[in-house]
Write an enzyme that holds these catalytic residues in place. Structure first.
Site, PDB file in Angstrom:
ATOM      1  N   GLU A 227      22.250  47.645  19.928  1.00 55.38           N
ATOM      2  CA  GLU A 227      20.918  47.038  19.970  1.00 55.38           C
ATOM      3  C   GLU A 227      19.980  47.700  20.969  1.00 55.38           C
ATOM      4  O   GLU A 227      18.770  47.492  20.920  1.00 55.38           O
ATOM      5  CB  GLU A 227      21.049  45.547  20.299  1.00 55.38           C
ATOM      6  CG  GLU A 227      21.636  44.734  19.148  1.00 55.38           C
ATOM      7  CD  GLU A 227      21.910  43.288  19.525  1.00 55.38           C
ATOM      8  OE1 GLU A 227      21.925  42.992  20.740  1.00 55.38           O
ATOM      9  OE2 GLU A 227      22.119  42.466  18.614  1.00 55.38           O
TER      10      GLU A 227
ATOM     11  N   GLU B 211      44.968  46.530  20.642  1.00 56.98           N
ATOM     12  CA  GLU B 211      44.662  46.137  22.021  1.00 56.98           C
ATOM     13  C   GLU B 211      45.804  46.466  22.978  1.00 56.98           C
ATOM     14  O   GLU B 211      45.600  46.584  24.186  1.00 56.98           O
ATOM     15  CB  GLU B 211      44.352  44.641  22.091  1.00 56.98           C
ATOM     16  CG  GLU B 211      45.541  43.750  21.816  1.00 56.98           C
ATOM     17  CD  GLU B 211      45.195  42.281  21.935  1.00 56.98           C
ATOM     18  OE1 GLU B 211      46.002  41.550  22.518  1.00 56.98           O
ATOM     19  OE2 GLU B 211      44.122  41.873  21.452  1.00 56.98           O
TER      20      GLU B 211
END
Length: 735
Positions: free
Chosen positions: A510, A541
């Site tokens: 963004e 992960e």
């Protein structure tokens, strides 16, 4: 291409053994019975300071037939840029061929009595150093003559990790820069030989004889070796440390300290206001360095016999000191304080390029400095190419951060100071994590009505802003790191897995459309790669090594900031990434909803909004995710405001590439200044369709040039630029 490694390697604390010593340990097996030529100088010594030329000459297994000397001569007694003649060595009677005179590349005649050409030279870790290109020319000659070329490797004296500076453009090739590598490349001379050979078509029959007991993070004074100055004006490791930056002064009319006892550590000129310059450099708050006013009288070179007012560079923390960036700041500050006295050295007759441009490998940086572009913006402009180089570089690294040797040409996996087994929590320890505990308020949520479920979720979510509010002091510390990073030309990285990783990717994505930032400035790294943005990648992960690789792959350095995101605070992918980033000098931030987390212990700043157990046990996409999103919003937005992307509360760093955006820019001018449509349009056009310039022109009532100067002085902060422009106009009116 071959690597030769000794059979037995030392342990931590032992002196580094250079390639020449490894060759001796192997009883000259690789060159036994061969006619050998040697490219070397005074630095070609082994641990007891015997010169490799003497050792080879006296060895019955080897026939040394010729010596070759680089710039400064085989004894290192000739000043820079002076041509050197070939001669006969008095001690051995061997021919000594100069490779820094009329001939820089060995001729076929010079190589006619040679089977193997050895090179043993200590470089200084900077692209300008001519020994690198003496090596590459010798490699070319060896390839053409079909003889073997062997590099006896030596340490990079300013470490083999730090990489800094722009990539050379090929149209600026010269003997102070031949290949598209950065100013500070973080490689040994042997690794560079492999890179030159593999990437730039030399195609020599190359062998690199590796060192023993050397790690990438070592500086020369960590090796146990004795410093032999590699050239007359690099007398100390301290001089080598600053050289990648202050060498740029060679391209200007400022003395770089040649002819003093502190070459490259001091600089100045008779016309310099050194008190003002020292204060200006101090105000820039550069990492790992202090500046002191100094006076000197050069005995040769620029301003010989004249008293110079200048500055001494004192490196206080070499781990985070950025010499090239500091060099640009020095030149920028001198140019701003002494615009009339400061000059670039003009091109020599027959040359099209300024000497500064040859050093820096482009004309763009000189032009940007002349235009007053902030150094941080200049550095930002070459980060993409630097990252691309890091991808190429890693395939040629021969050493990792362990003293044990191994033959590696693939990316190294450096160990981090963490016990991986400690990441494997027991069930009891796992249940101590706040987000994994059961929430007593939602024990019977499965029996509640829809409205009741919504109300309890909403009630729990209300706790998040308060938890984040308590962390504002720590968030502010993180923002300061990020702002400083951006001003230094660094980048911001978010690292996470699952929900945390996706939030980092979203915030990074963004920034370009919201604040017109370049794509590389803020980046998101998610365990499992891009596919993990759309679907869960099981086990990603827990991939500790992948966390390290992601940091290495992006060339993260001391100018960058890495934010680790993990609700539990223990995700192996994130732990590894933060440890690797810290090792490379980057500033680190941990965002976790668990107190006293592992990532919080690692990071420079720990942000821990304690939102409590989730509505659904372990569902960290809820309160923990919301808290992370709020923190990221605060970090990125506040940082963008502080680097001038916002004026009042409007986004003003627009790139008016379409009529829609140009129209929006004119509307912003009207809203912020109160002028009518015609005045907004006219000023916008006179400002070159630059919104910031137009705002300063109107608010300070100055012309375009004054507005541009004010914005440069304020580093793009519009309200500061308006104040500066107004003061400048008032001062002009009084006179």
């Amino acid at each position: 291409m071959r690597l030769v490694v000794a059979g037995a390697f030392g342990v931590e604390g032992k002196r580094t053994e250079v390639g020449a010593e490894v060759l001796l340990h192997e009883s000259f097996n690789f060159i036994k019975g061969k006619r050998v030529g040697l490219v070397t100088n005074q630095t070609g010594v082994i641990g007891n300071l015997r010169h490799i030329a003497d050792v080879l000459y006296e060895a019955p297994e080897v026939k040394l037939t010729a010596l070759f000397g680089p710039e400064h001569g085989i004894r290192g007694d000739v000043q820079d840029a002076l041509s050197i003649e070939s001669y006969i060595d008095e001690r051995t009677g061997l021919p000594v061929y100069s490779l820094y005179g009329e001939t820089r590349k060995p001729t076929a005649e010079m190589l006619s009595n040679i089977d193997v050409l050895l090179l043993d030279l200590q470089d200084v870790g900077a692209r300008y150093y001519t020994y690198l290109y003496t090596m590459s020319y010798a490699m070319m000659a060896a390839a053409e003559a079909s003889i073997k070329f062997v590099v006896l490797d030596r340490p990079n004296p300013i470490n083999g990790v730090s990489v800094e500076g722009n990539i050379l453009e090929l149209r600026f090739r010269s003997f102070v820069g031949q290949y598209p590598i950065p100013v500070r490349y973080g490689m040994t001379i042997g690794e560079l030989a492999m890179l030159f050979n593999g990437e730039y078509g030399i195609d020599a029959d190359l062998t690199v004889i590796k060192m023993n007991n050397w790690r990438r993070d070592m500086w020369f004074d960590d090796t146990g070796l004795i410093w032999v100055q590699p050239s007359p004006n690099i007398p100390t490791l301290e001089a080598a440390t600053v050289y990648p930056g202050t060498c740029l002064l060679e391209g200007t009319n400022v003395s770089e300290g040649r002819g003093t006892t502190k070459p490259f550590e001091v600089f100045g000129a008779p016309w310099m206001d050194c008190a003002k310059l020292t204060a200006e450099l101090a105000s820039r708050d550069l990492q790992g360095v202090l500046f002191r006013q100094a006076y000197f009288i050069p005995t040769f070179s620029k301003y010989r016999g004249e008293r110079c007012c200048g500055v001494q560079v004192h490196v206080t923390d070499r781990r985070i000191f950025k010499p090239f960036e500091t060099g640009l700041h020095i030149i920028d500050a001198i140019n701003r304080i002494h615009p009339d006295e400061f000059e670039w050295i003009k091109p020599k007759p027959g040359s099209r390029h300024y000497y500064f441009d040859l050093l820096v490998g482009t004309d763009r940086i000189r032009e940007q400095l002349q235009e007053g572009l902030p150094v941080e913006r200049i550095i930002e402009g070459f980060q993409d190419k630097l990252s691309s180089f890091m991808e190429v570089r890693r395939d040629y690294l021969l050493y990792d951060n362990r003293t044990e040797g191994s033959m590696k040409t693939l990316p190294v996996k450096e160990p981090c100071s963490v016990d991986i087994e400690s990441l494997e929590e027991t069930d009891e320890e796992f249940e101590k994590i706040l987000t994994e505990q059961r929430n007593p308020r939602t024990i019977d949520i499965d029996r509640k009505s829809i409205t009741e479920i919504l109300r309890v979720i909403n009630a729990e979510d209300k706790k998040v802003p308060y938890a984040v509010e308590k962390e504002i002091p720590n968030i502010a510390r993180a923002v300061k790191l990020v702002v400083r990073c951006f001003r230094m030309g660094g980048r911001l990285f978010y690292v996470g897995s699952g929900t945390s990783g996706r939030l980092g990717v979203i915030d990074a994505a963004e920034c370009p459309p919201t604040f017109s930032t370049p794509q590389h400035l803020v980046q998101g790294i998610i365990a499992g790669g891009k596919e993990a943005v759309w679907r869960s990648i099981e086990g990603a992960e827990d991939d500790y090594e992948d966390g390290r690789r992601e940091i290495i792959k992006r060339g993260i350095s001391a100018k960058d900031v890495v934010v680790g995101l993990s609700a539990s605070g223990r995700t192996p992918f994130v732990v590894a990434a933060l440890l690797e980033a810290k090792k490379r000098g980057a500033k680190t931030v941990a965002v976790s909803t668990t107190p006293n987390s592992k990532i919080g212990e690692i990071a420079d700043v720990a942000i821990s909004p304690l939102v409590g157990p989730e509505v659904i046990t372990g569902s960290t996409r809820m309160k923990a995710g919301t808290a992370e999103k709020l923190v990221l919003n605060m970090i990125s937005t506040t940082s963008m405001v502080k680097i001038g992307k916002v004026y009042s509360n409007l986004m003003i760093d627009l790139k008016p590439v379409s009529e829609k955006l140009r129209s929006r820019a004119r509307r912003i001018i009207k809203v912020l200044t109160g002028v009518d449509s015609k005045a907004a349009y006219d000023t916008f056009i006179r400002a070159g369709c630059n919104l910031k310039i137009a705002l300063v022109m109107i608010e300070a009532d100055v012309d375009r040039d004054a507005a541009v100067r004010a914005l440069k002085e304020s580093s793009g902060i519009v309200w500061k630029a308006i104040e500066i422009a107004r003061k400048g106009k008032q001062k002009l009116n009084r006179t």
